[in-house]
Design a protein around this motif. Structure first.
Motif, PDB file in Angstrom:
ATOM      1  N   MET A   1      27.595 -26.078  27.960  1.00 14.87           N
ATOM      2  CA  MET A   1      27.129 -25.485  26.741  1.00 14.87           C
ATOM      3  C   MET A   1      27.226 -23.973  26.900  1.00 14.87           C
ATOM      4  SD  MET A   1      23.319 -25.588  24.976  1.00 14.87           S
ATOM      5  CE  MET A   1      23.034 -27.195  25.541  1.00 14.87           C
ATOM      6  N   ASN A   2      27.856 -23.325  25.965  1.00 14.00           N
ATOM      7  CA  ASN A   2      27.993 -21.872  25.992  1.00 14.00           C
ATOM      8  C   ASN A   2      26.883 -21.229  25.176  1.00 14.00           C
ATOM      9  OD1 ASN A   2      30.456 -21.703  27.510  1.00 14.00           O
ATOM     10  ND2 ASN A   2      31.408 -22.674  25.746  1.00 14.00           N
ATOM     11  N   VAL A   3      26.195 -20.304  25.809  1.00 10.28           N
ATOM     12  CA  VAL A   3      25.058 -19.620  25.204  1.00 10.28           C
ATOM     13  C   VAL A   3      25.294 -18.125  25.313  1.00 10.28           C
ATOM     14  CG1 VAL A   3      22.567 -19.266  25.376  1.00 10.28           C
ATOM     15  CG2 VAL A   3      23.537 -21.494  25.918  1.00 10.28           C
ATOM     16  N   SER A   4      24.898 -17.396  24.286  1.00  9.23           N
ATOM     17  CA  SER A   4      24.995 -15.941  24.322  1.00  9.23           C
ATOM     18  C   SER A   4      23.795 -15.351  23.601  1.00  9.23           C
ATOM     19  CB  SER A   4      26.303 -15.475  23.688  1.00  9.23           C
ATOM     20  OG  SER A   4      26.481 -14.090  23.926  1.00  9.23           O
ATOM     21  N   TYR A  30      33.177 -20.656  19.823  1.00 10.17           N
ATOM     22  CA  TYR A  30      33.112 -21.101  21.212  1.00 10.17           C
ATOM     23  C   TYR A  30      31.667 -21.181  21.711  1.00 10.17           C
ATOM     24  CZ  TYR A  30      34.165 -21.074  26.243  1.00 10.17           C
ATOM     25  OH  TYR A  30      34.236 -21.376  27.576  1.00 10.17           O
ATOM     26  N   ILE A  31      30.785 -20.424  21.098  1.00  5.32           N
ATOM     27  CA  ILE A  31      29.387 -20.348  21.532  1.00  5.32           C
ATOM     28  C   ILE A  31      28.557 -21.373  20.771  1.00  5.32           C
ATOM     29  CG2 ILE A  31      27.349 -18.855  21.649  1.00  5.32           C
ATOM     30  CD1 ILE A  31      29.366 -16.511  22.008  1.00  5.32           C
ATOM     31  N   PHE A  32      27.815 -22.161  21.535  1.00  2.51           N
ATOM     32  CA  PHE A  32      27.013 -23.228  20.941  1.00  2.51           C
ATOM     33  C   PHE A  32      25.693 -22.718  20.371  1.00  2.51           C
ATOM     34  CE2 PHE A  32      23.672 -26.484  21.500  1.00  2.51           C
ATOM     35  CZ  PHE A  32      24.157 -27.436  20.634  1.00  2.51           C
ATOM     36  N   PHE A  33      25.055 -21.766  21.062  1.00  2.00           N
ATOM     37  CA  PHE A  33      23.704 -21.356  20.678  1.00  2.00           C
ATOM     38  C   PHE A  33      23.479 -19.909  21.074  1.00  2.00           C
ATOM     39  CE2 PHE A  33      19.016 -21.445  21.020  1.00  2.00           C
ATOM     40  CZ  PHE A  33      18.706 -22.075  19.826  1.00  2.00           C
ATOM     41  N   VAL A  35      20.575 -16.897  21.758  1.00  2.00           N
ATOM     42  CA  VAL A  35      19.166 -16.687  22.104  1.00  2.00           C
ATOM     43  C   VAL A  35      18.840 -15.197  22.033  1.00  2.00           C
ATOM     44  CG1 VAL A  35      19.065 -18.718  23.598  1.00  2.00           C
ATOM     45  CG2 VAL A  35      19.653 -16.502  24.585  1.00  2.00           C
ATOM     46  N   GLU A  36      17.547 -14.892  21.999  1.00  2.00           N
ATOM     47  CA  GLU A  36      17.112 -13.508  22.025  1.00  2.00           C
ATOM     48  C   GLU A  36      17.565 -12.866  23.335  1.00  2.00           C
ATOM     49  OE1 GLU A  36      14.934 -16.086  21.684  1.00  2.00           O
ATOM     50  OE2 GLU A  36      14.587 -16.016  19.529  1.00  2.00           O
ATOM     51  N   ASN A  37      17.735 -11.568  23.306  1.00  3.03           N
ATOM     52  CA  ASN A  37      18.267 -10.859  24.476  1.00  3.03           C
ATOM     53  C   ASN A  37      17.447 -11.091  25.739  1.00  3.03           C
ATOM     54  OD1 ASN A  37      20.319  -9.881  22.903  1.00  3.03           O
ATOM     55  ND2 ASN A  37      19.350  -7.921  22.553  1.00  3.03           N
ATOM     56  N   ASP A  38      16.127 -11.127  25.635  1.00  5.04           N
ATOM     57  CA  ASP A  38      15.305 -11.297  26.832  1.00  5.04           C
ATOM     58  C   ASP A  38      15.365 -12.724  27.378  1.00  5.04           C
ATOM     59  OD1 ASP A  38      13.909 -12.010  24.475  1.00  5.04           O
ATOM     60  OD2 ASP A  38      11.990 -11.864  25.508  1.00  5.04           O
ATOM     61  N   VAL A  39      15.653 -13.686  26.537  1.00  5.16           N
ATOM     62  CA  VAL A  39      15.704 -15.089  26.961  1.00  5.16           C
ATOM     63  C   VAL A  39      16.886 -15.338  27.893  1.00  5.16           C
ATOM     64  CG1 VAL A  39      16.039 -17.460  26.128  1.00  5.16           C
ATOM     65  CG2 VAL A  39      14.485 -15.908  24.922  1.00  5.16           C
ATOM     66  N   ILE A  40      17.981 -14.657  27.671  1.00  2.24           N
ATOM     67  CA  ILE A  40      19.186 -14.893  28.459  1.00  2.24           C
ATOM     68  C   ILE A  40      18.963 -14.574  29.944  1.00  2.24           C
ATOM     69  CG2 ILE A  40      20.354 -12.657  28.267  1.00  2.24           C
ATOM     70  CD1 ILE A  40      22.095 -15.963  27.597  1.00  2.24           C
ATOM     71  N   HIS A  41      17.957 -13.786  30.248  1.00  5.44           N
ATOM     72  CA  HIS A  41      17.684 -13.388  31.631  1.00  5.44           C
ATOM     73  C   HIS A  41      16.714 -14.321  32.351  1.00  5.44           C
ATOM     74  CE1 HIS A  41      19.985  -9.789  31.056  1.00  5.44           C
ATOM     75  NE2 HIS A  41      19.292  -9.511  29.978  1.00  5.44           N
ATOM     76  N   MET A  42      16.300 -15.385  31.683  1.00  3.42           N
ATOM     77  CA  MET A  42      15.401 -16.354  32.312  1.00  3.42           C
ATOM     78  C   MET A  42      16.091 -17.030  33.496  1.00  3.42           C
ATOM     79  SD  MET A  42      13.755 -18.488  29.167  1.00  3.42           S
ATOM     80  CE  MET A  42      12.429 -17.859  28.185  1.00  3.42           C
ATOM     81  N   GLN A  43      15.294 -17.554  34.399  1.00  5.44           N
ATOM     82  CA  GLN A  43      15.825 -18.391  35.471  1.00  5.44           C
ATOM     83  C   GLN A  43      16.518 -19.604  34.832  1.00  5.44           C
ATOM     84  OE1 GLN A  43      15.780 -17.732  38.764  1.00  5.44           O
ATOM     85  NE2 GLN A  43      14.858 -15.761  38.263  1.00  5.44           N
ATOM     86  N   ASP A  44      17.489 -20.159  35.514  1.00  3.95           N
ATOM     87  CA  ASP A  44      18.282 -21.251  34.943  1.00  3.95           C
ATOM     88  C   ASP A  44      17.436 -22.408  34.432  1.00  3.95           C
ATOM     89  OD1 ASP A  44      20.572 -19.818  35.437  1.00  3.95           O
ATOM     90  OD2 ASP A  44      21.163 -20.994  37.196  1.00  3.95           O
ATOM     91  N   ALA A  49      15.113 -25.393  29.848  1.00  6.60           N
ATOM     92  CA  ALA A  49      13.961 -25.929  29.122  1.00  6.60           C
ATOM     93  C   ALA A  49      13.842 -25.292  27.741  1.00  6.60           C
ATOM     94  CB  ALA A  49      12.684 -25.703  29.924  1.00  6.60           C
ATOM     95  N   TYR A  50      14.067 -23.989  27.663  1.00  6.83           N
ATOM     96  CA  TYR A  50      14.015 -23.281  26.380  1.00  6.83           C
ATOM     97  C   TYR A  50      15.061 -23.846  25.415  1.00  6.83           C
ATOM     98  CZ  TYR A  50      14.347 -19.495  22.979  1.00  6.83           C
ATOM     99  OH  TYR A  50      14.377 -18.771  21.813  1.00  6.83           O
ATOM    100  N   LEU A  51      16.275 -24.050  25.919  1.00  8.56           N
ATOM    101  CA  LEU A  51      17.339 -24.574  25.070  1.00  8.56           C
ATOM    102  C   LEU A  51      17.055 -25.999  24.631  1.00  8.56           C
ATOM    103  CD1 LEU A  51      20.389 -23.133  26.997  1.00  8.56           C
ATOM    104  CD2 LEU A  51      19.545 -22.393  24.764  1.00  8.56           C
ATOM    105  N   GLU A  52      16.572 -26.811  25.540  1.00  7.57           N
ATOM    106  CA  GLU A  52      16.227 -28.200  25.171  1.00  7.57           C
ATOM    107  C   GLU A  52      15.174 -28.220  24.080  1.00  7.57           C
ATOM    108  OE1 GLU A  52      15.185 -29.857  28.963  1.00  7.57           O
ATOM    109  OE2 GLU A  52      17.268 -30.456  29.387  1.00  7.57           O
TER     110      GLU A  52
END
Length: 56
Positions: A1-4, A30-33, A35-44, A49-52
């Motif tokens: 899943m591609n996220v940006s 190409y990008i599925f979803f 997220v807010e800029n700060d969310v992208i820096h979360m641990q994997d 969990a956020y995406l689910e």
């Protein structure tokens, strides 16, 4: 899943909501979803969990 980030999403569109170029459209499709800029820096695992939660 591609996220940006939403900031990238904002750059792909002009003020009228149209793609700024055909390349921008290709990238967006190409990008599925986005997220807010700060969310992208979360641990994997946290990002997963956020995406689910957000997608399902």
């Amino acid at each position: 899943m591609n996220v940006s980030t939403e900031s990238l999403n904002d750059k792909l569109f002009n003020k009228d909501g149209d793609y700024v170029s055909s390349k921008a459209q290709f990238i967006d499709e190409y990008i599925f979803f986005y997220v807010e800029n700060d969310v992208i820096h979360m641990q994997d695992e946290d990002l997963k969990a956020y995406l689910e939660k957000s997608v399902m």
